[in-house]
Every structure is written in structure tokens, then in C-alpha cells.
Design a protein around this motif. Sequence first.
Motif, PDB file in Angstrom:
ATOM      1  N   THR A 196       0.853  -1.193   0.000  1.00  0.00           N
ATOM      2  CA  THR A 196       0.000   0.000   0.000  1.00  0.00           C
ATOM      3  C   THR A 196       0.889   1.242   0.000  1.00  0.00           C
ATOM      4  N   ALA A 197       0.309   2.355  -0.312  1.00  0.00           N
ATOM      5  CA  ALA A 197       1.043   3.619  -0.265  1.00  0.00           C
ATOM      6  C   ALA A 197       1.536   3.871   1.161  1.00  0.00           C
ATOM      7  N   SER A 198       0.736   3.482   2.125  1.00  0.00           N
ATOM      8  CA  SER A 198       1.127   3.636   3.527  1.00  0.00           C
ATOM      9  C   SER A 198       2.345   2.771   3.857  1.00  0.00           C
ATOM     10  N   ASP A 199       2.341   1.515   3.388  1.00  0.00           N
ATOM     11  CA  ASP A 199       3.492   0.624   3.598  1.00  0.00           C
ATOM     12  C   ASP A 199       4.755   1.241   3.008  1.00  0.00           C
ATOM     13  N   LEU A 200       4.643   1.681   1.771  1.00  0.00           N
ATOM     14  CA  LEU A 200       5.814   2.256   1.096  1.00  0.00           C
ATOM     15  C   LEU A 200       6.307   3.502   1.805  1.00  0.00           C
ATOM     16  N   GLY A 201       5.395   4.344   2.218  1.00  0.00           N
ATOM     17  CA  GLY A 201       5.775   5.559   2.934  1.00  0.00           C
ATOM     18  C   GLY A 201       6.485   5.256   4.239  1.00  0.00           C
TER      19      GLY A 201
END
Length: 85
Positions: free
Chosen positions: A66-71
Motif C-alpha cells: 500500500t502507499a502507507s506501507d511504502l511511505g
Amino acid sequence: FMMPTAGDQGGLINHLKERDIVATFHYQPLDSSDAGRMLGYAPQPCPVTADAARRLVRLPLHANPTASDLGRIVEAVQSFVPGKA
């Protein structure tokens, strides 16, 4: 991800672990692998690959981050200070 030193490899892995992010190292140079020695692919030492193996860190990899994981991963890597391990 290539770290400046071998000590930084372990430092980054621990830094990420403290943030519940699993990173590993697993690259083995051909001259020191069982298969490489058995098959004779590396008749002499490979110092460049040995150095790289001591500094590489494999960041988390899966099919649907997810974008959250990557961030979270990017922030954790950026917050690591090499040489402080």
C-alpha cells in the motif's frame, strides 16, 4: 539497497526491525556459494561481490504494497544514520 559499510548493513536491518519492518540480506557471491564451488563457476575469489554482499540490504518486497506501507519503509530508511550502528 547498498549501505556504505558492512556494519551499516546490520545497523539498517536492526533499525527497520525496531519499526516492525522486515529487511534481510541474502546475497552470496558465486565464489563462496556451495553451487559455485561445486560447479567451478568462480575459479578465483571475487572481492567486489564479497564487499557488495556485506553491504546489501533487501527491503521488503511483496506484490501489493500500500502507499502507507511504502511511505513507512521510505521514512524508516531515510531516518537511518549510517555509522551510528
